[in-house]
Design a protein around this motif. Structure first.
Motif, PDB file in Angstrom:
ATOM      1  N   GLN A 100       0.826  -1.204   0.000  1.00 29.69           N
ATOM      2  CA  GLN A 100       0.000   0.000   0.000  1.00 29.69           C
ATOM      3  C   GLN A 100       0.862   1.257   0.000  1.00 29.69           C
ATOM      4  O   GLN A 100       0.620   2.182  -0.764  1.00 29.69           O
ATOM      5  CB  GLN A 100      -0.920   0.000   1.213  1.00 29.69           C
ATOM      6  CG  GLN A 100      -1.786   1.232   1.322  1.00 29.69           C
ATOM      7  CD  GLN A 100      -2.603   1.255   2.606  1.00 29.69           C
ATOM      8  OE1 GLN A 100      -2.432   0.414   3.477  1.00 29.69           O
ATOM      9  NE2 GLN A 100      -3.479   2.233   2.714  1.00 29.69           N
ATOM     10  N   ARG A 101       1.899   1.272   0.819  1.00 27.82           N
ATOM     11  CA  ARG A 101       2.770   2.448   0.878  1.00 27.82           C
ATOM     12  C   ARG A 101       3.548   2.644  -0.417  1.00 27.82           C
ATOM     13  O   ARG A 101       3.739   3.768  -0.879  1.00 27.82           O
ATOM     14  CB  ARG A 101       3.710   2.337   2.069  1.00 27.82           C
ATOM     15  CG  ARG A 101       2.987   2.557   3.380  1.00 27.82           C
ATOM     16  CD  ARG A 101       3.908   2.533   4.545  1.00 27.82           C
ATOM     17  NE  ARG A 101       3.166   2.820   5.766  1.00 27.82           N
ATOM     18  CZ  ARG A 101       3.595   2.551   6.961  1.00 27.82           C
ATOM     19  NH1 ARG A 101       4.791   1.998   7.123  1.00 27.82           N
ATOM     20  NH2 ARG A 101       2.873   2.836   8.018  1.00 27.82           N
ATOM     21  N   GLU A 104       1.151   4.057  -2.962  1.00 27.10           N
ATOM     22  CA  GLU A 104       0.906   5.481  -2.718  1.00 27.10           C
ATOM     23  C   GLU A 104       2.099   6.340  -3.141  1.00 27.10           C
ATOM     24  O   GLU A 104       1.917   7.439  -3.673  1.00 27.10           O
ATOM     25  CB  GLU A 104       0.577   5.711  -1.246  1.00 27.10           C
ATOM     26  CG  GLU A 104      -0.791   5.181  -0.862  1.00 27.10           C
ATOM     27  CD  GLU A 104      -1.041   5.178   0.638  1.00 27.10           C
ATOM     28  OE1 GLU A 104      -0.097   5.513   1.414  1.00 27.10           O
ATOM     29  OE2 GLU A 104      -2.164   4.841   1.027  1.00 27.10           O
ATOM     30  N   ARG A 108       1.916   9.273  -5.953  1.00 26.66           N
ATOM     31  CA  ARG A 108       2.362  10.660  -5.777  1.00 26.66           C
ATOM     32  C   ARG A 108       3.321  11.077  -6.902  1.00 26.66           C
ATOM     33  O   ARG A 108       3.219  12.176  -7.445  1.00 26.66           O
ATOM     34  CB  ARG A 108       3.021  10.844  -4.418  1.00 26.66           C
ATOM     35  CG  ARG A 108       2.020  10.967  -3.280  1.00 26.66           C
ATOM     36  CD  ARG A 108       2.682  11.432  -1.995  1.00 26.66           C
ATOM     37  NE  ARG A 108       3.667  10.478  -1.501  1.00 26.66           N
ATOM     38  CZ  ARG A 108       3.387   9.443  -0.718  1.00 26.66           C
ATOM     39  NH1 ARG A 108       2.165   9.212  -0.337  1.00 26.66           N
ATOM     40  NH2 ARG A 108       4.349   8.639  -0.310  1.00 26.66           N
TER      41      ARG A 108
END
Length: 126
Positions: A100-101, A104, A108
């Motif tokens: 998930q990180r 993300e 970005r």
């Protein structure tokens, strides 16, 4: 301009790879209590030509399955044991958080490259 388009492409490949990883993690979690289920694992490698992320085919974790003693279980053998699942929920949750990180972070980067590309197009149109 091509650097920005390449950044869009690379971050999109990273998002796609992490989405696949998260899909397999969720399948592992859903089948944690399924007798005989082997954990699904994928790995990543950079594409040598483009630098994009390439995902390996899914492979099954070949670690030994735990033997569970439950004589009343329909899959139990004559000793009352059956093969459980080799899914460890702590590992799967950690993998899900990492995926998930990473997703993300790629998102970005994708958004920043998209905004920069849009700014360039706006300058060209003026």
């Amino acid at each position: 301009m091509t650097d920005l388009l390449q950044a869009l492409s690379l971050s999109a490949s990273g998002m796609e790879a992490q989405a696949r990883r998260l899909r397999h993690v969720s399948e592992n979690i859903a089948n944690a209590d399924t007798p005989g289920y082997r954990r699904k694992v994928i790995s990543f490698a950079p594409d040598r030509e483009t630098g994009a992320v390439s995902v390996s085919p899914v492979r099954l974790d070949q670690s030994t399955l735990p033997r569970i003693y439950e004589p009343s279980h329909p899959l139990a053998d004559t000793t009352g044991h059956y093969d459980g699942s080799n899914v460890d929920l702590v590992i799967e949750i950690a993998d899900a958080r990492e995926a998930q990180r990473s997703y993300e972070a790629n998102l970005r980067l994708f958004d920043q490259a998209r905004q920069m590309t849009q700014s360039l197009f706006d300058l060209i149109r003026r």
